[in-house]
Design an enzyme around this catalytic site. Structure first.
Site, PDB file in Angstrom:
ATOM      1  N   SER A  58       0.804  -1.017   0.052  1.00 21.14           N
ATOM      2  CA  SER A  58      -0.225  -0.166  -0.120  1.00 21.14           C
ATOM      3  C   SER A  58       0.980   1.177   0.036  1.00 21.14           C
ATOM      4  CB  SER A  58      -0.773  -0.017   1.233  1.00 21.14           C
ATOM      5  OG  SER A  58      -1.671   0.969   1.330  1.00 21.14           O
ATOM      6  N   TYR A  87      -2.162  -1.502  10.090  1.00 22.76           N
ATOM      7  CA  TYR A  87      -2.205  -1.729   8.866  1.00 22.76           C
ATOM      8  C   TYR A  87      -1.299  -1.412   8.151  1.00 22.76           C
ATOM      9  CZ  TYR A  87      -4.334  -1.365   4.163  1.00 22.76           C
ATOM     10  OH  TYR A  87      -4.632  -1.406   2.914  1.00 22.76           O
TER      11      TYR A  87
END
Length: 264
Positions: free
Chosen positions: A138, A151
């Site tokens: 990401s 995350y």
């Protein structure tokens, strides 16, 4: 006969990977929790593109899930030529306000299962001197994000792990690639309560992200950040102190929370 194995294939980026590889004539192994969604997608893609599509319903946040996927492929004599480690989920909230069990599931899913699947399928790829491994990271891999601490940390791990083993396998015929998308229209928004069309960051559909990923993989890149604005943010952020970027992340997180509260 070789297959593309895609985890988290029932929706979002994983489904887009399945559709894209199917359109290129690749046989598929689709893995996710929902057997209903997987079977429906398999029927659609198999019929439309005249390919073989296998499904295996499995919760990949369980510690022994990778072994179950691997055993399924062995039982069915399915040779995995491309492994797409895509499965994941998002959290939104202060670190200590979220259940410890949820943090654990995220680490297992994003990191442990990804490591295990890579380790299990790698020997056969090395034996054939050919294979592709795509790991979903990401844009947050490049910088810590308040209220998304675990995350961001798991995605940073994915990027570092992918770059490291890519170098180890440089002369093996195996390509390892990390996809680092920005905000993408997936079910993660539904689970976190964020409206993708009311964010301050650009949000795009998953299909261009997937096409960009495969294009970058074929150019033998180690990672890619799809989207011009996302590239600017990543490379621009490297010029600023990490403390400044963290404060900016905090401001954006608080702004998003305030927008969500206003919508309720």
């Amino acid at each position: 006969m070789s297959y593309v194995l895609i985890t988290g294939a029932s929706s979002g980026i994983g489904k887009a990977f399945a559709e894209e590889y199917a359109s290129r004539g690749n046989n598929l192994i689709l893995v996710a929790r929902s057997s209903t969604k997987l079977d429906a997608l398999a029927t659609e893609l198999g019929g439309t593109h005249n390919i073989d599509v296998r499904t295996f319903a499995q919760d990949l946040s369980l510690p022994d899930s990778a072994e179950k996927v691997f055993d399924f492929c062995n039982r069915e004599n399915l040779a995995v030529g491309t492994l797409v480690n895509n499965a994941g989920f998002g959290l939104d909230g202060a670190f200590d306000s979220l259940p410890l069990e949820t943090h654990e599931k995220m680490v297992v899913l994003h990191n442990l299962t990804l490591i295990k699947l890579t380790w299990l399928f790698l020997p056969e790829m090395k034996r054939r001197n050919q294979g592709d491994i795509i790991n979903l990271s990401s844009v947050v891999a490049f910088q810590g994000i308040p209220y998304n601490a675990v995350y961001a940390a798991t995605k940073a791990f994915v990027l570092t792990f992918s770059e490291s083993i890519r170098e180890e396998l440089r002369h093996s015929g195996i390509r390892v690639f990390a996809l680092c998308p920005g905000l993408t229209e997936t079910e993660i928004f539904e689970k976190t309560g964020i409206n993708p069309h009311r964010t301050l960051m650009p949000v795009g559909p998953p299909e261009p992200v997937v096409r960009s990923a495969i294009k970058s993989l074929n150019k033998n890149k180690s990672y890619s950040v799809p989207g011009f604005i996302n590239k600017i943010l990543i490379h621009g952020g490297r010029l600023l102190p990490r403390t400044v970027m963290l404060k900016l992340g905090m401001v954006l997180s608080q702004r998003e929370k305030s927008m969500i509260k206003h919508q309720e």
